[in-house]
Design a protein around this motif. Structure first.
Motif, PDB file in Angstrom:
ATOM      1  N   LEU A   5       0.830  -1.214   0.000  1.00  0.00           N
ATOM      2  CA  LEU A   5       0.000   0.000   0.000  1.00  0.00           C
ATOM      3  C   LEU A   5       0.863   1.262   0.000  1.00  0.00           C
ATOM      4  O   LEU A   5       0.567   2.240  -0.716  1.00  0.00           O
ATOM      5  CB  LEU A   5      -0.925  -0.006   1.217  1.00  0.00           C
ATOM      6  CG  LEU A   5      -2.116  -0.978   1.184  1.00  0.00           C
ATOM      7  CD1 LEU A   5      -2.793  -1.013   2.534  1.00  0.00           C
ATOM      8  CD2 LEU A   5      -3.109  -0.562   0.094  1.00  0.00           C
ATOM      9  N   PHE A   6       1.931   1.247   0.821  1.00  0.00           N
ATOM     10  CA  PHE A   6       2.825   2.397   0.849  1.00  0.00           C
ATOM     11  C   PHE A   6       3.499   2.621  -0.505  1.00  0.00           C
ATOM     12  O   PHE A   6       3.699   3.766  -0.937  1.00  0.00           O
ATOM     13  CB  PHE A   6       3.885   2.215   1.948  1.00  0.00           C
ATOM     14  CG  PHE A   6       3.403   2.584   3.309  1.00  0.00           C
ATOM     15  CD1 PHE A   6       2.953   3.877   3.579  1.00  0.00           C
ATOM     16  CD2 PHE A   6       3.370   1.654   4.337  1.00  0.00           C
ATOM     17  CE1 PHE A   6       2.503   4.216   4.843  1.00  0.00           C
ATOM     18  CE2 PHE A   6       2.913   1.998   5.599  1.00  0.00           C
ATOM     19  CZ  PHE A   6       2.470   3.294   5.858  1.00  0.00           C
ATOM     20  N   MET A   7       3.832   1.512  -1.206  1.00  0.00           N
ATOM     21  CA  MET A   7       4.453   1.645  -2.526  1.00  0.00           C
ATOM     22  C   MET A   7       3.475   2.268  -3.525  1.00  0.00           C
ATOM     23  O   MET A   7       3.852   3.130  -4.337  1.00  0.00           O
ATOM     24  CB  MET A   7       4.899   0.265  -3.012  1.00  0.00           C
ATOM     25  CG  MET A   7       6.086  -0.301  -2.255  1.00  0.00           C
ATOM     26  SD  MET A   7       7.614   0.598  -2.562  1.00  0.00           S
ATOM     27  CE  MET A   7       7.953   0.055  -4.226  1.00  0.00           C
ATOM     28  N   ILE A   8       2.190   1.853  -3.451  1.00  0.00           N
ATOM     29  CA  ILE A   8       1.176   2.409  -4.363  1.00  0.00           C
ATOM     30  C   ILE A   8       0.962   3.891  -4.085  1.00  0.00           C
ATOM     31  O   ILE A   8       0.886   4.722  -5.004  1.00  0.00           O
ATOM     32  CB  ILE A   8      -0.144   1.624  -4.226  1.00  0.00           C
ATOM     33  CG1 ILE A   8       0.032   0.192  -4.754  1.00  0.00           C
ATOM     34  CG2 ILE A   8      -1.273   2.329  -4.975  1.00  0.00           C
ATOM     35  CD1 ILE A   8      -1.058  -0.762  -4.338  1.00  0.00           C
ATOM     36  N   LEU A   9       0.860   4.247  -2.778  1.00  0.00           N
ATOM     37  CA  LEU A   9       0.683   5.657  -2.417  1.00  0.00           C
ATOM     38  C   LEU A   9       1.884   6.499  -2.839  1.00  0.00           C
ATOM     39  O   LEU A   9       1.729   7.656  -3.272  1.00  0.00           O
ATOM     40  CB  LEU A   9       0.461   5.775  -0.912  1.00  0.00           C
ATOM     41  CG  LEU A   9      -0.876   5.231  -0.373  1.00  0.00           C
ATOM     42  CD1 LEU A   9      -0.859   5.208   1.146  1.00  0.00           C
ATOM     43  CD2 LEU A   9      -2.038   6.076  -0.882  1.00  0.00           C
ATOM     44  N   LYS A  10       3.069   5.925  -2.729  1.00  0.00           N
ATOM     45  CA  LYS A  10       4.271   6.634  -3.151  1.00  0.00           C
ATOM     46  C   LYS A  10       4.251   6.917  -4.653  1.00  0.00           C
ATOM     47  O   LYS A  10       4.563   8.037  -5.106  1.00  0.00           O
ATOM     48  CB  LYS A  10       5.494   5.802  -2.779  1.00  0.00           C
ATOM     49  CG  LYS A  10       6.819   6.496  -3.047  1.00  0.00           C
ATOM     50  CD  LYS A  10       7.967   5.591  -2.627  1.00  0.00           C
ATOM     51  CE  LYS A  10       9.300   6.253  -2.951  1.00  0.00           C
ATOM     52  NZ  LYS A  10      10.441   5.386  -2.571  1.00  0.00           N
ATOM     53  N   ALA A  11       3.837   5.902  -5.426  1.00  0.00           N
ATOM     54  CA  ALA A  11       3.764   6.084  -6.887  1.00  0.00           C
ATOM     55  C   ALA A  11       2.721   7.137  -7.255  1.00  0.00           C
ATOM     56  O   ALA A  11       2.952   7.986  -8.124  1.00  0.00           O
ATOM     57  CB  ALA A  11       3.423   4.749  -7.542  1.00  0.00           C
ATOM     58  N   LEU A  12       1.555   7.104  -6.565  1.00  0.00           N
ATOM     59  CA  LEU A  12       0.522   8.103  -6.832  1.00  0.00           C
ATOM     60  C   LEU A  12       0.995   9.512  -6.476  1.00  0.00           C
ATOM     61  O   LEU A  12       0.721  10.486  -7.193  1.00  0.00           O
ATOM     62  CB  LEU A  12      -0.749   7.766  -6.044  1.00  0.00           C
ATOM     63  CG  LEU A  12      -1.550   6.551  -6.517  1.00  0.00           C
ATOM     64  CD1 LEU A  12      -2.639   6.209  -5.511  1.00  0.00           C
ATOM     65  CD2 LEU A  12      -2.158   6.803  -7.890  1.00  0.00           C
ATOM     66  N   GLY A  13       1.716   9.636  -5.350  1.00  0.00           N
ATOM     67  CA  GLY A  13       2.254  10.942  -4.963  1.00  0.00           C
ATOM     68  C   GLY A  13       3.245  11.484  -5.977  1.00  0.00           C
ATOM     69  O   GLY A  13       3.238  12.677  -6.303  1.00  0.00           O
ATOM     70  N   ILE A  14       4.102  10.582  -6.488  1.00  0.00           N
ATOM     71  CA  ILE A  14       5.075  11.014  -7.513  1.00  0.00           C
ATOM     72  C   ILE A  14       4.357  11.487  -8.768  1.00  0.00           C
ATOM     73  O   ILE A  14       4.710  12.510  -9.373  1.00  0.00           O
ATOM     74  CB  ILE A  14       6.066   9.872  -7.812  1.00  0.00           C
ATOM     75  CG1 ILE A  14       6.973   9.628  -6.596  1.00  0.00           C
ATOM     76  CG2 ILE A  14       6.903  10.195  -9.044  1.00  0.00           C
ATOM     77  CD1 ILE A  14       7.705   8.307  -6.621  1.00  0.00           C
ATOM     78  N   LEU A  15       3.306  10.743  -9.173  1.00  0.00           N
ATOM     79  CA  LEU A  15       2.537  11.146 -10.358  1.00  0.00           C
ATOM     80  C   LEU A  15       1.865  12.503 -10.166  1.00  0.00           C
ATOM     81  O   LEU A  15       1.875  13.359 -11.055  1.00  0.00           O
ATOM     82  CB  LEU A  15       1.486  10.076 -10.677  1.00  0.00           C
ATOM     83  CG  LEU A  15       1.977   8.804 -11.354  1.00  0.00           C
ATOM     84  CD1 LEU A  15       0.872   7.770 -11.388  1.00  0.00           C
ATOM     85  CD2 LEU A  15       2.444   9.102 -12.779  1.00  0.00           C
ATOM     86  N   LEU A  16       1.293  12.716  -8.965  1.00  0.00           N
ATOM     87  CA  LEU A  16       0.647  14.002  -8.689  1.00  0.00           C
ATOM     88  C   LEU A  16       1.657  15.145  -8.700  1.00  0.00           C
ATOM     89  O   LEU A  16       1.382  16.234  -9.224  1.00  0.00           O
ATOM     90  CB  LEU A  16      -0.063  13.945  -7.339  1.00  0.00           C
ATOM     91  CG  LEU A  16      -1.361  13.120  -7.286  1.00  0.00           C
ATOM     92  CD1 LEU A  16      -1.828  12.968  -5.851  1.00  0.00           C
ATOM     93  CD2 LEU A  16      -2.441  13.789  -8.129  1.00  0.00           C
ATOM     94  N   LEU A  17       2.838  14.914  -8.137  1.00  0.00           N
ATOM     95  CA  LEU A  17       3.871  15.949  -8.141  1.00  0.00           C
ATOM     96  C   LEU A  17       4.322  16.278  -9.561  1.00  0.00           C
ATOM     97  O   LEU A  17       4.536  17.446  -9.909  1.00  0.00           O
ATOM     98  CB  LEU A  17       5.067  15.491  -7.299  1.00  0.00           C
ATOM     99  CG  LEU A  17       4.868  15.518  -5.784  1.00  0.00           C
ATOM    100  CD1 LEU A  17       6.044  14.852  -5.087  1.00  0.00           C
ATOM    101  CD2 LEU A  17       4.729  16.961  -5.293  1.00  0.00           C
ATOM    102  N   VAL A  18       4.459  15.236 -10.386  1.00  0.00           N
ATOM    103  CA  VAL A  18       4.858  15.463 -11.793  1.00  0.00           C
ATOM    104  C   VAL A  18       3.791  16.273 -12.521  1.00  0.00           C
ATOM    105  O   VAL A  18       4.096  17.209 -13.279  1.00  0.00           O
ATOM    106  CB  VAL A  18       5.118  14.112 -12.484  1.00  0.00           C
ATOM    107  CG1 VAL A  18       5.281  14.302 -13.991  1.00  0.00           C
ATOM    108  CG2 VAL A  18       6.364  13.460 -11.909  1.00  0.00           C
ATOM    109  N   LEU A  19       2.508  15.921 -12.292  1.00  0.00           N
ATOM    110  CA  LEU A  19       1.421  16.668 -12.932  1.00  0.00           C
ATOM    111  C   LEU A  19       1.381  18.123 -12.475  1.00  0.00           C
ATOM    112  O   LEU A  19       1.198  19.041 -13.284  1.00  0.00           O
ATOM    113  CB  LEU A  19       0.084  15.988 -12.637  1.00  0.00           C
ATOM    114  CG  LEU A  19      -0.181  14.656 -13.351  1.00  0.00           C
ATOM    115  CD1 LEU A  19      -1.421  13.993 -12.785  1.00  0.00           C
ATOM    116  CD2 LEU A  19      -0.345  14.865 -14.850  1.00  0.00           C
TER     117      LEU A  19
END
Length: 362
Positions: A5-19
């Protein structure tokens, strides 16, 4: 499980920061990259029909540009993307699509030709069988047609006299009916004719009297209608007077004057920021009256310090002339326009004036 779950949240956070970074980059490029413009006005001959003008507004280092020109009283304008017009981009896209369509068609033709080669032998054998079967019944058909021909001729000869007899009977019946329907009409006497004409006189007199009464009532109603129209016109004039008084009152109000002053101030600020940085060229002017030329030169002398240094103004006291070649360059940022729009939106007086005008239009 928690690690996943932490890995998925980390990936989503990175995507949001990139956007967010991409959005901020786009906003900054739109706001802070300047819009550069340049213009040229040329007049070498007499008459305003010989005026030539051209202009260009570019953004993103020339990737997006808008060009306009005026020559021989014909204005033209076009949008350029990376140095090419929109029409050329459309043509290129059409060519690319046609190339893809041609490739797909060649592949389909290759797939269709493969089974056709296998079918040719079978089709040849079937064609031979059909030819042999068609030759045999052809002879039988000719014999049957020759036998049926005399039978048809005999039937036609029998039907012809029957039809003529039926037509004669129909015509005789029609003649009898016409003779029965047309009996000898007895002649009318003079008295019958006279009473027949008098019979409709009362109705005609009544119709005439009713028409006369209608016209009389209309004539009596005319002055009342004129009075009603005059009252309507007077009321409309009073409404216009009230509206004009309300408009005058609104334009003289403190709210409108403050909003107008604020808008004027912001427009002048934008013109100051977007004013051309470099103006070069020569202007030669002259009038029929040398005194008028001197007066205009004196007015220009009052603002000579504010004129660009590279722009030379040459008066001609001998002839009427107006020629010149003026070029200008400048730039402005979208941040200034956005700041002006924000400040105008925050002004309550301006918002109230806009609402007032919208209410009046509705």
């Amino acid at each position: 499980m928690i690690h996943i779950l932490f890995m998925i949240l980390k990936a989503l956070g990175i995507l949001l920061l990139v956007l967010l970074f991409l959005v901020l980059l786009i906003v900054c490029t739109v706001l802070f990259l300047p819009f550069c413009y340049r213009a040229q006005v040329l007049k070498e001959e007499e008459g305003f029909a010989c005026v030539k003008a051209s202009g260009r507004v570019s953004w993103l280092f020339g990737a997006v540009a808008l060009t306009a020109s005026y020559e021989e009283q014909k204005p033209e304008a076009q949008i350029l993307l990376f140095g090419a017009s929109l029409e050329t981009w459309k043509r290129r896209l059409k060519k690319i699509r046609r190339g893809e369509a041609s490739v797909s068609r060649t592949e389909e033709n290759e797939t269709e030709n493969a089974p056709e080669a296998e079918k040719t032998a079978e089709q040849k054998a079937e064609a031979k069988k059909e030819q042999t079967s068609a030759e045999q019944p052809a002879e039988q058909k000719t014999d049957t047609v020759e036998k049926q021909m005399p039978q048809r001729d005999a039937e036609k000869t029998q039907k012809a006299p029957d039809q003529t007899e039926k037509q004669q009977k129909v015509t005789a019946q029609k003649e009898q009916q016409e003779q029965e329907q047309e009996p000898d009409a007895p002649k009318k006497s003079i008295l019958e004719r006279f009473f027949g004409r008098i019979e409709y006189l009362p109705e005609k007199l009544l119709n005439l009297v009713s028409r006369l009464l209608q016209t009389a009532f209309r004539l009596l109603e005319l002055p009342f209608r004129l009075l009603e129209k005059l009252e309507q016109k007077i009321q409309a004039g009073r409404r216009l007077k009230r509206k004009w008084e309300s408009v005058k009152k609104f334009f003289r109000s403190k709210m409108f004057r403050e909003a107008l002053l604020h808008a004027k101030k912001e427009v002048l600020y934008f013109l100051k920021k977007a004013a051309p940085k470099k103006v070069t060229g020569t202007v030669r002017f002259g009038f029929d009256d040398p005194a008028l030329t001197g007066e205009t030169l004196g007015i220009l002398g009052m603002i000579y310090g504010k004129l660009p240094k590279d722009l030379s103004v040459q008066p001609d006291f001998e002839q009427e002339i107006l020629r010149g070649d003026v070029r200008m360059k400048g730039s402005f940022q979208a941040v200034t326009a956005a700041g002006i729009a924000l400040r105008l939106f925050r002004d309550q007086n301006l918002r109230k004036t806009i609402r007032h005008f919208k209410h009046k239009e509705a």
